[in-house]
Design a protein around this motif. Sequence first.
Motif, PDB file in Angstrom:
ATOM      1  N   VAL A 247       0.876  -1.171   0.000  1.00 54.05           N
ATOM      2  CA  VAL A 247       0.000   0.000   0.000  1.00 54.05           C
ATOM      3  C   VAL A 247       0.913   1.220   0.000  1.00 54.05           C
ATOM      4  N   GLN A 248       0.802   2.027  -1.024  1.00 52.38           N
ATOM      5  CA  GLN A 248       1.660   3.201  -1.153  1.00 52.38           C
ATOM      6  C   GLN A 248       1.015   4.426  -0.525  1.00 52.38           C
ATOM      7  N   SER A 249       1.859   5.286   0.011  1.00 45.37           N
ATOM      8  CA  SER A 249       1.447   6.577   0.572  1.00 45.37           C
ATOM      9  C   SER A 249       0.362   6.442   1.627  1.00 45.37           C
ATOM     10  N   VAL A 250       0.670   5.681   2.687  1.00 45.32           N
ATOM     11  CA  VAL A 250      -0.225   5.614   3.834  1.00 45.32           C
ATOM     12  C   VAL A 250      -0.168   6.986   4.518  1.00 45.32           C
ATOM     13  N   SER A 251      -1.309   7.609   4.672  1.00 44.82           N
ATOM     14  CA  SER A 251      -1.400   8.998   5.124  1.00 44.82           C
ATOM     15  C   SER A 251      -0.721   9.240   6.467  1.00 44.82           C
ATOM     16  N   ALA A 252       0.059  10.322   6.527  1.00 45.96           N
ATOM     17  CA  ALA A 252       0.716  10.743   7.762  1.00 45.96           C
ATOM     18  C   ALA A 252      -0.346  11.057   8.805  1.00 45.96           C
ATOM     19  N   ASN A 253      -0.118  10.618  10.036  1.00 40.29           N
ATOM     20  CA  ASN A 253      -1.056  10.862  11.139  1.00 40.29           C
ATOM     21  C   ASN A 253      -2.490  10.521  10.765  1.00 40.29           C
ATOM     22  N   GLY A 254      -2.648   9.463  10.012  1.00 42.11           N
ATOM     23  CA  GLY A 254      -3.995   9.128   9.565  1.00 42.11           C
ATOM     24  C   GLY A 254      -4.161   7.656   9.276  1.00 42.11           C
ATOM     25  N   LYS A 255      -5.246   7.364   8.578  1.00 42.21           N
ATOM     26  CA  LYS A 255      -5.595   5.996   8.224  1.00 42.21           C
ATOM     27  C   LYS A 255      -5.769   5.903   6.715  1.00 42.21           C
ATOM     28  N   THR A 256      -5.357   4.765   6.165  1.00 46.29           N
ATOM     29  CA  THR A 256      -5.519   4.510   4.733  1.00 46.29           C
ATOM     30  C   THR A 256      -6.131   3.116   4.574  1.00 46.29           C
ATOM     31  N   PRO A 257      -7.217   3.004   3.800  1.00 50.38           N
ATOM     32  CA  PRO A 257      -7.846   1.701   3.622  1.00 50.38           C
ATOM     33  C   PRO A 257      -7.020   0.796   2.714  1.00 50.38           C
ATOM     34  N   PHE A 258      -7.202  -0.515   2.892  1.00 49.32           N
ATOM     35  CA  PHE A 258      -6.579  -1.481   1.990  1.00 49.32           C
ATOM     36  C   PHE A 258      -7.564  -2.605   1.726  1.00 49.32           C
ATOM     37  N   GLU A 259      -7.355  -3.279   0.604  1.00 44.87           N
ATOM     38  CA  GLU A 259      -8.096  -4.484   0.273  1.00 44.87           C
ATOM     39  C   GLU A 259      -7.123  -5.470  -0.344  1.00 44.87           C
ATOM     40  N   MET A 260      -7.142  -6.686   0.162  1.00 47.30           N
ATOM     41  CA  MET A 260      -6.297  -7.731  -0.381  1.00 47.30           C
ATOM     42  C   MET A 260      -7.203  -8.838  -0.896  1.00 47.30           C
ATOM     43  N   LYS A 261      -7.207  -9.008  -2.203  1.00 41.89           N
ATOM     44  CA  LYS A 261      -7.992 -10.080  -2.817  1.00 41.89           C
ATOM     45  C   LYS A 261      -7.227 -11.385  -2.698  1.00 41.89           C
ATOM     46  N   HIS A 262      -7.916 -12.465  -2.366  1.00 37.85           N
ATOM     47  CA  HIS A 262      -7.240 -13.756  -2.311  1.00 37.85           C
ATOM     48  C   HIS A 262      -7.939 -14.823  -3.143  1.00 37.85           C
ATOM     49  N   TYR A 263      -8.985 -14.508  -3.808  1.00 38.49           N
ATOM     50  CA  TYR A 263      -9.589 -15.364  -4.829  1.00 38.49           C
ATOM     51  C   TYR A 263      -9.846 -16.805  -4.412  1.00 38.49           C
ATOM     52  N   GLU A 264     -10.325 -16.985  -3.185  1.00 34.14           N
ATOM     53  CA  GLU A 264     -10.762 -18.290  -2.696  1.00 34.14           C
ATOM     54  C   GLU A 264      -9.698 -19.387  -2.829  1.00 34.14           C
ATOM     55  N   TYR A 265      -8.470 -19.062  -2.452  1.00 37.90           N
ATOM     56  CA  TYR A 265      -7.438 -20.092  -2.394  1.00 37.90           C
ATOM     57  C   TYR A 265      -7.888 -21.190  -1.440  1.00 37.90           C
ATOM     58  N   ASP A 266      -7.376 -22.388  -1.624  1.00 40.78           N
ATOM     59  CA  ASP A 266      -7.722 -23.499  -0.740  1.00 40.78           C
ATOM     60  C   ASP A 266      -7.297 -23.262   0.706  1.00 40.78           C
ATOM     61  N   PHE A 267      -6.266 -22.452   0.920  1.00 40.79           N
ATOM     62  CA  PHE A 267      -5.739 -22.266   2.264  1.00 40.79           C
ATOM     63  C   PHE A 267      -6.466 -21.210   3.080  1.00 40.79           C
ATOM     64  N   VAL A 268      -7.390 -20.479   2.497  1.00 43.95           N
ATOM     65  CA  VAL A 268      -8.067 -19.407   3.212  1.00 43.95           C
ATOM     66  C   VAL A 268      -8.905 -20.006   4.339  1.00 43.95           C
ATOM     67  N   THR A 269      -8.710 -19.476   5.529  1.00 40.89           N
ATOM     68  CA  THR A 269      -9.431 -19.938   6.711  1.00 40.89           C
ATOM     69  C   THR A 269     -10.081 -18.747   7.396  1.00 40.89           C
ATOM     70  N   THR A 270     -10.910 -19.016   8.368  1.00 38.41           N
ATOM     71  CA  THR A 270     -11.527 -17.921   9.112  1.00 38.41           C
ATOM     72  C   THR A 270     -10.607 -17.393  10.189  1.00 38.41           C
ATOM     73  N   THR A 271      -9.524 -18.104  10.472  1.00 38.12           N
ATOM     74  CA  THR A 271      -8.551 -17.652  11.456  1.00 38.12           C
ATOM     75  C   THR A 271      -7.376 -17.015  10.721  1.00 38.12           C
ATOM     76  N   TYR A 272      -7.153 -15.739  10.988  1.00 37.34           N
ATOM     77  CA  TYR A 272      -6.078 -15.035  10.287  1.00 37.34           C
ATOM     78  C   TYR A 272      -5.550 -13.905  11.155  1.00 37.34           C
ATOM     79  N   GLU A 273      -4.355 -13.433  10.819  1.00 35.15           N
ATOM     80  CA  GLU A 273      -3.721 -12.294  11.466  1.00 35.15           C
ATOM     81  C   GLU A 273      -3.273 -11.356  10.368  1.00 35.15           C
ATOM     82  N   VAL A 274      -3.235 -10.055  10.663  1.00 31.98           N
ATOM     83  CA  VAL A 274      -2.776  -9.082   9.678  1.00 31.98           C
ATOM     84  C   VAL A 274      -1.633  -8.284  10.287  1.00 31.98           C
ATOM     85  N   TYR A 275      -0.559  -8.145   9.526  1.00 30.60           N
ATOM     86  CA  TYR A 275       0.624  -7.399   9.966  1.00 30.60           C
ATOM     87  C   TYR A 275       0.899  -6.276   8.990  1.00 30.60           C
ATOM     88  N   SER A 276       1.450  -5.180   9.501  1.00 30.41           N
ATOM     89  CA  SER A 276       1.902  -4.094   8.638  1.00 30.41           C
ATOM     90  C   SER A 276       3.170  -3.514   9.217  1.00 30.41           C
TER      91      SER A 276
END
Length: 167
Positions: free
Chosen positions: A138-167
Amino acid sequence: IQYAVILENPNTKLGVELSEVRITAKAEDGSILATETFFVNELLPGNIKATAGQGPHVDELPASVDFEVITPEEYFIVAAESLPSYSQEALTVENLKATSDSVTGEIVNPNEENLDAEVVVVFRDDAGNITAGDMTLVQSVSANGKTPFEMKHYEYDFVTTTYEVYS
């Protein structure tokens, strides 16, 4: 092989400028199906860093996939202050939502400048084992702010309901 790896630097004073990780996929008989290395930039002291991506191609389902963190060359182990991201406050993620084909949320940037960010989603099975992951920039995440993101994963076999997100 779609992979996710979480690295931790337990050292409180030294960072690692460049870490190398080797992936090795093996068949049931122990023979090597494929192997590949990838690099992880800037692991700060006391920090955790996740990365994910597409590893080596295999023609059959591996019996095992091993990950080895290769001891970094001495010149990649540096004083934390020499790493470009040392003076930056950590980015965080919030307002997460997962659907059958995407993970969305907002990256929070507490710094005085816009920053580029890697967003890594790590999927786990019911036993807590990492099944895979994905990453986007994600480019240009706003200074002192929030920037939305979306990550498409196209129903891979490994997608589970348990997940963690790191940045």
